[in-house]
Design an enzyme around this catalytic site. Structure first.
Site, PDB file in Angstrom:
ATOM      1  N   ILE A  11       0.970  -1.181   0.047  1.00  0.00           N
ATOM      2  CA  ILE A  11      -0.018  -0.133  -0.118  1.00  0.00           C
ATOM      3  C   ILE A  11       0.904   1.171   0.067  1.00  0.00           C
ATOM      4  O   ILE A  11       1.661   1.216   0.479  1.00  0.00           O
ATOM      5  CB  ILE A  11      -1.060   0.156   1.307  1.00  0.00           C
ATOM      6  CG1 ILE A  11      -1.939   1.300   1.231  1.00  0.00           C
ATOM      7  CG2 ILE A  11      -0.018  -0.158   2.601  1.00  0.00           C
ATOM      8  CD1 ILE A  11      -3.190   1.034   2.247  1.00  0.00           C
ATOM      9  N   CYS A  12       0.372   2.212  -0.776  1.00  0.00           N
ATOM     10  CA  CYS A  12       0.962   3.568  -0.891  1.00  0.00           C
ATOM     11  C   CYS A  12       2.361   3.371  -1.116  1.00  0.00           C
ATOM     12  O   CYS A  12       2.527   3.048  -2.429  1.00  0.00           O
ATOM     13  CB  CYS A  12       1.140   4.239   0.593  1.00  0.00           C
ATOM     14  SG  CYS A  12       1.325   5.989   0.748  1.00  0.00           S
ATOM     15  N   ASN A  13       3.459   3.937  -0.557  1.00  0.00           N
ATOM     16  CA  ASN A  13       4.871   4.075  -1.222  1.00  0.00           C
ATOM     17  C   ASN A  13       5.314   2.525  -1.121  1.00  0.00           C
ATOM     18  O   ASN A  13       6.376   2.482  -2.165  1.00  0.00           O
ATOM     19  CB  ASN A  13       5.774   4.835  -0.250  1.00  0.00           C
ATOM     20  CG  ASN A  13       5.486   6.385  -0.581  1.00  0.00           C
ATOM     21  OD1 ASN A  13       5.201   6.736  -1.418  1.00  0.00           O
ATOM     22  ND2 ASN A  13       5.980   7.256   0.325  1.00  0.00           N
TER      23      ASN A  13
END
Length: 204
Positions: free
Chosen positions: A106-108
């Protein structure tokens, strides 16, 4: 119980954890009597890992001694996915994929997955196609597989953007078969709508 492993790097985004960790251990009313999974933290060392908020958590395993048998490897986002420590996560992900385990990012962490070529054979999402291309560089060759969605699941790889903690969790919960699909959907709707609107819907 099978293990769900969470890879935490320094300055991890702790808000990306609870929607997944909590329903693995409890239902809407109480702790589960017989949970299918247990949550375990993996980090570079056994030292406490500090979140963005400053809260610190104690790892259960290091990159060098994670168990061979686990159900899912979940990479939580944060501000250290361009660090040297992140480089040591690549073999763990490659091994998980080779075993057919669920891999979540998730995300970065999803952007990091692009930079290692792990998204080149699956539909996926992340913090926008521009960030995936920026982080991925020449290693990222699957822009056509990008889906502009909160969370995407394909071939046991789940990706999400940084605002999609709930959607991310529900995709993984579905793959884990943690609860019946209807129950997972109700869980998602409850937190999407909030108690007041959800109660109105339930009584209408």
């Amino acid at each position: 119980m099978k293990k769900v492993l969470y890879v935490l790097l320094p300055q991890f985004a702790e808000h990306e954890l609870p929607y997944l960790t909590q329903p693995l251990r409890s239902d809407a009313m109480a702790m589960k009597e017989d949970p299918k999974y247990e949550n375990k933290i993996v980090a570079e060392s056994m030292d406490p890992v500090e979140a963005i908020s400053g809260f610190r958590v104690l790892p259960d395993y290091t990159f060098n001694n994670i168990p061979d048998d686990y159900a899912a490897l979940v990479l939580i986002g944060g501000y250290s996915w361009k660090s040297e420590a992140a480089e040591r996560v690549a073999p763990l992900v490659a091994d998980a994929i080779s075993k057919g385990c669920i891999v979540g990012a998730i995300c970065n962490a999803a952007s990091w997955m692009a930079s290692k070529g792990f998204l080149n054979d699956v539909r996926h999402t992340g913090n926008g196609i521009e960030q995936l291309q920026l982080w991925g560089g020449e290693a990222y060759t699957n822009a056509a597989g990008y889906v502009n969605a909160q969370a995407v699941s394909d071939k046991n790889i789940v990706t999400a953007n940084g605002s999609a903690s709930l959607d991310f969790a529900c995709e993984i919960l579905t793959l884990l078969k943690n609860d019946e699909p209807k129950e997972i959907e109700m869980y998602k709707m409850f937190y999407k709508m909030g108690l007041v609107e959800f109660a109105k819907m339930a009584t209408s």
